[in-house]
Structures are given as structure tokens and as C-alpha cells.
Scaffold this motif. Structure first.
Motif, PDB file in Angstrom:
ATOM      1  N   ARG A  32      -1.043  13.186  -4.174  1.00  0.00           N
ATOM      2  CA  ARG A  32       0.457  13.470  -3.558  1.00  0.00           C
ATOM      3  C   ARG A  32       1.134  12.115  -3.071  1.00  0.00           C
ATOM      4  NH1 ARG A  32      -0.933  17.212  -0.524  1.00  0.00           N
ATOM      5  NH2 ARG A  32      -1.645  15.954   1.328  1.00  0.00           N
ATOM      6  N   ASP A  33       0.262  11.235  -2.304  1.00  0.00           N
ATOM      7  CA  ASP A  33       0.736   9.783  -2.164  1.00  0.00           C
ATOM      8  C   ASP A  33       1.271   9.164  -3.067  1.00  0.00           C
ATOM      9  OD1 ASP A  33       0.019  10.430   0.681  1.00  0.00           O
ATOM     10  OD2 ASP A  33      -1.848   9.403   0.570  1.00  0.00           O
ATOM     11  N   ALA A  34       0.514   9.122  -4.441  1.00  0.00           N
ATOM     12  CA  ALA A  34       0.982   8.441  -5.427  1.00  0.00           C
ATOM     13  C   ALA A  34       2.298   8.892  -5.978  1.00  0.00           C
ATOM     14  CB  ALA A  34      -0.145   8.355  -6.610  1.00  0.00           C
ATOM     15  N   HIS A  35       2.294  10.231  -6.216  1.00  0.00           N
ATOM     16  CA  HIS A  35       3.508  10.786  -6.612  1.00  0.00           C
ATOM     17  C   HIS A  35       4.858  10.371  -5.722  1.00  0.00           C
ATOM     18  CE1 HIS A  35       6.057  13.780  -8.523  1.00  0.00           C
ATOM     19  NE2 HIS A  35       6.402  14.198  -7.295  1.00  0.00           N
ATOM     20  N   VAL A  36       4.803  10.613  -4.305  1.00  0.00           N
ATOM     21  CA  VAL A  36       5.883  10.189  -3.557  1.00  0.00           C
ATOM     22  C   VAL A  36       6.214   8.766  -3.691  1.00  0.00           C
ATOM     23  CG1 VAL A  36       6.432  10.248  -1.117  1.00  0.00           C
ATOM     24  CG2 VAL A  36       4.995  12.123  -1.800  1.00  0.00           C
ATOM     25  N   THR A  37       5.178   7.991  -3.833  1.00  0.00           N
ATOM     26  CA  THR A  37       5.336   6.492  -4.096  1.00  0.00           C
ATOM     27  C   THR A  37       6.284   6.215  -5.335  1.00  0.00           C
ATOM     28  OG1 THR A  37       3.547   5.837  -2.482  1.00  0.00           O
ATOM     29  CG2 THR A  37       4.456   4.080  -4.009  1.00  0.00           C
ATOM     30  N   ASN A  38       5.836   6.763  -6.391  1.00  0.00           N
ATOM     31  CA  ASN A  38       6.352   6.606  -7.836  1.00  0.00           C
ATOM     32  C   ASN A  38       7.634   7.065  -7.667  1.00  0.00           C
ATOM     33  OD1 ASN A  38       3.961   5.664  -8.690  1.00  0.00           O
ATOM     34  ND2 ASN A  38       3.395   7.775  -9.626  1.00  0.00           N
ATOM     35  N   VAL A 164       9.680   1.688  -0.176  1.00  0.00           N
ATOM     36  CA  VAL A 164       8.530   1.604  -0.925  1.00  0.00           C
ATOM     37  C   VAL A 164       7.387   0.893  -0.519  1.00  0.00           C
ATOM     38  CG1 VAL A 164       7.779   0.937  -3.170  1.00  0.00           C
ATOM     39  CG2 VAL A 164      10.026   2.083  -2.742  1.00  0.00           C
ATOM     40  N   ARG A 165       7.312  -0.317   0.136  1.00  0.00           N
ATOM     41  CA  ARG A 165       6.325  -0.907   0.878  1.00  0.00           C
ATOM     42  C   ARG A 165       5.672  -0.369   1.860  1.00  0.00           C
ATOM     43  NH1 ARG A 165      10.166  -5.458   0.278  1.00  0.00           N
ATOM     44  NH2 ARG A 165      10.765  -5.096   2.390  1.00  0.00           N
ATOM     45  N   GLN A 166       6.519   0.579   2.637  1.00  0.00           N
ATOM     46  CA  GLN A 166       5.903   1.372   3.601  1.00  0.00           C
ATOM     47  C   GLN A 166       5.323   2.396   3.282  1.00  0.00           C
ATOM     48  OE1 GLN A 166       5.776   0.579   7.012  1.00  0.00           O
ATOM     49  NE2 GLN A 166       4.521   2.453   7.578  1.00  0.00           N
ATOM     50  N   TYR A 167       5.724   2.974   2.073  1.00  0.00           N
ATOM     51  CA  TYR A 167       4.791   4.167   1.528  1.00  0.00           C
ATOM     52  C   TYR A 167       3.492   3.546   0.909  1.00  0.00           C
ATOM     53  CZ  TYR A 167       8.225   8.098   1.291  1.00  0.00           C
ATOM     54  OH  TYR A 167       9.184   9.037   1.614  1.00  0.00           O
ATOM     55  N   GLN A 168       3.731   2.441   0.547  1.00  0.00           N
ATOM     56  CA  GLN A 168       2.373   1.872  -0.097  1.00  0.00           C
ATOM     57  C   GLN A 168       1.278   1.333   0.839  1.00  0.00           C
ATOM     58  OE1 GLN A 168       4.060  -1.568  -2.167  1.00  0.00           O
ATOM     59  NE2 GLN A 168       4.317  -0.134  -4.469  1.00  0.00           N
ATOM     60  N   LYS A 169       1.946   0.758   2.059  1.00  0.00           N
ATOM     61  CA  LYS A 169       1.000   0.480   3.267  1.00  0.00           C
ATOM     62  C   LYS A 169       0.255   1.706   3.556  1.00  0.00           C
ATOM     63  CE  LYS A 169       1.111  -1.451   7.872  1.00  0.00           C
ATOM     64  NZ  LYS A 169       2.138  -1.722   9.052  1.00  0.00           N
ATOM     65  N   GLU A 170       1.180   2.879   3.861  1.00  0.00           N
ATOM     66  CA  GLU A 170       0.370   4.168   4.390  1.00  0.00           C
ATOM     67  C   GLU A 170      -0.453   4.766   3.332  1.00  0.00           C
ATOM     68  OE1 GLU A 170       3.536   6.545   5.910  1.00  0.00           O
ATOM     69  OE2 GLU A 170       4.466   5.309   7.222  1.00  0.00           O
ATOM     70  N   ASN A 171      -0.149   4.585   2.236  1.00  0.00           N
ATOM     71  CA  ASN A 171      -1.294   5.228   1.061  1.00  0.00           C
ATOM     72  C   ASN A 171      -2.571   4.342   1.248  1.00  0.00           C
ATOM     73  OD1 ASN A 171       1.027   6.594   0.317  1.00  0.00           O
ATOM     74  ND2 ASN A 171       1.327   5.641  -1.571  1.00  0.00           N
ATOM     75  N   SER A 172      -2.411   2.858   1.416  1.00  0.00           N
ATOM     76  CA  SER A 172      -3.669   1.992   1.409  1.00  0.00           C
ATOM     77  C   SER A 172      -4.451   2.437   2.905  1.00  0.00           C
ATOM     78  CB  SER A 172      -3.359   0.943   1.633  1.00  0.00           C
ATOM     79  OG  SER A 172      -2.577   0.250   0.558  1.00  0.00           O
ATOM     80  N   GLU A 173      -3.352   3.009   4.030  1.00  0.00           N
ATOM     81  CA  GLU A 173      -4.145   3.192   5.210  1.00  0.00           C
ATOM     82  C   GLU A 173      -4.943   4.416   4.960  1.00  0.00           C
ATOM     83  OE1 GLU A 173      -1.003   3.359   7.932  1.00  0.00           O
ATOM     84  OE2 GLU A 173      -1.162   0.815   8.226  1.00  0.00           O
ATOM     85  N   HIS A 174      -4.328   5.502   4.514  1.00  0.00           N
ATOM     86  CA  HIS A 174      -4.874   6.878   4.202  1.00  0.00           C
ATOM     87  C   HIS A 174      -6.174   6.572   3.400  1.00  0.00           C
ATOM     88  CE1 HIS A 174      -0.649   8.902   4.562  1.00  0.00           C
ATOM     89  NE2 HIS A 174      -1.096   8.538   5.658  1.00  0.00           N
ATOM     90  N   PHE A 175      -5.861   5.808   2.262  1.00  0.00           N
ATOM     91  CA  PHE A 175      -7.327   5.811   1.466  1.00  0.00           C
ATOM     92  C   PHE A 175      -8.535   5.167   2.370  1.00  0.00           C
ATOM     93  CE2 PHE A 175      -9.920   3.080  -1.452  1.00  0.00           C
ATOM     94  CZ  PHE A 175     -10.372   4.123  -2.401  1.00  0.00           C
ATOM     95  N   TYR A 176      -7.943   4.116   3.190  1.00  0.00           N
ATOM     96  CA  TYR A 176      -9.220   3.486   4.023  1.00  0.00           C
ATOM     97  C   TYR A 176      -9.650   4.345   4.885  1.00  0.00           C
ATOM     98  CZ  TYR A 176     -11.317   0.225   7.147  1.00  0.00           C
ATOM     99  OH  TYR A 176     -12.304  -0.416   8.137  1.00  0.00           O
ATOM    100  N   ARG A 177      -9.092   5.310   5.471  1.00  0.00           N
ATOM    101  CA  ARG A 177      -9.458   6.382   6.448  1.00  0.00           C
ATOM    102  C   ARG A 177     -10.309   7.063   5.727  1.00  0.00           C
ATOM    103  NH1 ARG A 177      -4.233   5.783   8.975  1.00  0.00           N
ATOM    104  NH2 ARG A 177      -3.626   7.813   7.765  1.00  0.00           N
TER     105      ARG A 177
END
Length: 300
Positions: A32-38, A164-177
Motif C-alpha cells: 500500500r505504501d509503495a502504491h501511494v508513493t508511486n 513525495v519525499r515525506q511519503y518516502q520518509k514515512e515508508n522507511s519509518e514504517h518498514f523500520y518499525r
């Protein structure tokens, strides 16, 4: 011990089930995160495509070719508007839930005026090129609208890049958690296995070791008794032997082995036919079978 074993197995099963649900949730969230960022990244491309298509329309002299570009501009504008609205409020057809974080919501709010400015210029451009027959020359204000569209595209793209940068940042944070939670579940499972080993398997291994030692001691005791019995048999003057039900010698005393002109070890596993002539061996085996059938002693 059985209760502890059951609790341990239940804990392992529970952690495994939780891990499976967690893994499925991780895959779903990452997708879902990847789709939204795309789609957010595509907004930048659509914005740029609108500007380039408008410039092509302006420079195209052939009215028929220009008609195709105008239709392309119209479709791109519609998709650009739908995606922008869907990123904020959700759009099932685009696979968007509109569930944004506060920072992203604020960035969209900051972008709102620039979005409306570009949308207004794009719609005015489309309305202008739609005026009159396509075979006529484009109105003179088209050039001005294209210039305005290029300016608004640059302003919109700047704000959209921040989103877009904020989406990517949050995706990385989600993945880390999610990675941390996965490590926690794996650690808990490992701890349960270690506790199972300490409190269940280790005592079982100790019990097995003790049982093995007892079996060895019992075997040694039995061997001592066999040796003791063999010693008694060897000192009796009579010929003594033990056979299995197939007529094979299991034990013979020393006098009997000496009579057979061999050793007691050599006699083991062999039959009367190995030591006596055929007729005598057959008679001896017949007597043995009769003893087995009647379960009574027999003199001969």
C-alpha cells in the motif's frame, strides 16, 4: 512436565500464528505504501506532461494532429485531478484510501493554492483551444496560457516533490518499525524455545542418560550372572547345552565342547548337523522337537 510441555507448545503455536498475521500485514502495508508513493510520483510526471503537451499543441500547425494532442491533454488533466483528489480523500478506483499522516495533510494544504492555480490555467487553456473549428488557427491567448502553465507547473512540482519525499520518509519509518516488531517476535520465539530446552528437554535428556546408565549396569550384572552360570556348567562332568527353537546351540559347557573337539564360542549358532553324522543329527533334532511339543524332559 506434561503441563509445561503443553504450555510451551501453545506458546510456540501462538507466536507462529501472530508472526504469520504480522508478515501478511507487513506485506500489505508495504504494498500500500509503495502504491501511494508511486501515484504521488506520477503526479509530478502528469504535471510535467500537461505542460509539455500544451507546448506541443501551441507549436503544432496541423489541426488534425493538434486534435489528438488536445484529447491527450484532456485525459491527462482528468487523471491528474482525480489522482490529486484521491491522494487526499481516497479513491477506490485508484486503490487510494486517503489515510494520510498529519505532516502529509499539512503539505497538501500548503499545495492547495498552487494546485488550484495550475488547474485553473489548464482548464482555461483547454477551453481556449476548444473554441471554434480545429482547422482554424489557435487563438492568440494560447501562447500566454502556455507560459502561465509552465510557471504553475514549476510551482506545483516543487510542493509535490516535498510530499513525495515525506511519503518516502514515512515508508522507511514504517518498514523500520515493522522490522523491529519482527525482531521482537523472533526473539520471543527464541526465548520460548530456550526455556523449553532448559525446563523440558534438558531434564528429559538427564532422565534418558540415567536410564542408559541403568541399562548398562543391568547388562553388566546379567553378564556377570551368565559368566557365573557358565563357570558352573564348565565344571560339571555332564554334557550340557542350550538350544533355540530352530535347533541352534546357544550355550555349551566345556566338557561338551571338548567332546565336539572345538570351543564353546565356535559351537554357538551351529546345529547338530555341523558336528554329527546325518542319522544321529536327525535323531537328536527329533528328540528336541518332541521336548518342545510335550514340554517334558526326555531320556534317550
Amino acid at each position: 512436565s506434561s503441563k509445561l510441555y503443553l504450555i510451551s507448545l501453545s506458546s510456540i503455536a501462538l507466536l507462529t500464528i501472530i508472526g504469520q498475521f504480522f508478515l501478511q500485514g507487513t506485506v500489505t502495508q508495504s504494498t500500500r505504501d509503495a502504491h501511494v508513493t508511486n501515484l504521488a510520483t506520477r503526479q509530478l510526471q502528469l504535471s510535467e506532461h500537461l505542460s509539455k503537451t500544451a507546448l506541443i499543441i501551441q507549436l503544432t500547425q496541423d489541426s488534425k494532429t493538434r486534435t489528438g494532442y488536445v484529447e491527450e491533454f484532456r485525459n491527462t488533466l482528468d487523471l491528474w485531478e482525480r489522482t490529486h483528489t484521491g491522494l487526499q480523500g481516497g479513491d477506490a478506483s485508484l486503490g487510494l484510501s486517503g489515510d494520510n499522516s498529519i505532516p502529509i495533510t499539512n503539505l497538501f494544504a500548503d499545495l492547495l493554492q498552487r494546485y488550484w492555480n495550475m488547474d485553473t490555467v489548464a482548464k482555461n487553456f483547454l477551453a481556449t483551444v476548444d473554441q471554434g473549428p480545429f482547422y482554424s488557427a489557435l487563438p492568440t491567448e494560447v501562447s500566454t496560457l502556455v507560459s502561465q502553465l509552465l510557471v504553475q507547473d514549476a510551482a506545483f512540482s516543487q510542493g509535490m516533490k516535498a510530499i513525495v519525499r515525506q511519503y518516502q520518509k514515512e515508508n522507511s519509518e514504517h518498514f523500520y518499525r515493522l522490522k523491529q516488531l519482527s525482531f521482537l517476535l523472533s526473539s520471543l520465539l527464541l526465548i520460548v524455545l530456550l526455556l523449553e530446552g532448559v525446563y523440558l528437554f534438558h531434564p528429559t535428556l538427564q532422565q534418558l542418560e540415567q536410564t542408559s546408565q541403568e541399562l548398562v549396569a543391568t547388562k553388566q550384572l546379567v553378564q556377570q550372572q551368565v559368566n557365573w552360570l557358565q563357570g558352573i556348567l564348565n565344571n560339571l562332568p555332564a554334557f550340557i547345552s542350550l538350544k533355540d527353537t530352530q535347533g541352534r546351540y546357544l550355550v555349551v559347557n566345556r566338557p561338551f565342547a571338548k567332546f565336539l573337539r572345538t570351543s564353546a564360542e565356535e559351537v554357538k549358532g551351529r546345529t547338530d548337523h555341523d558336528f554329527f553324522h546325518s542319522q544321529l543329527a536327525t535323531e537328536l533334532q527329533a528328540h528336541d522337537r518332541k521336548v518342545l511339543e510335550t514340554n517334558l524332559p526326555l531320556d534317550f
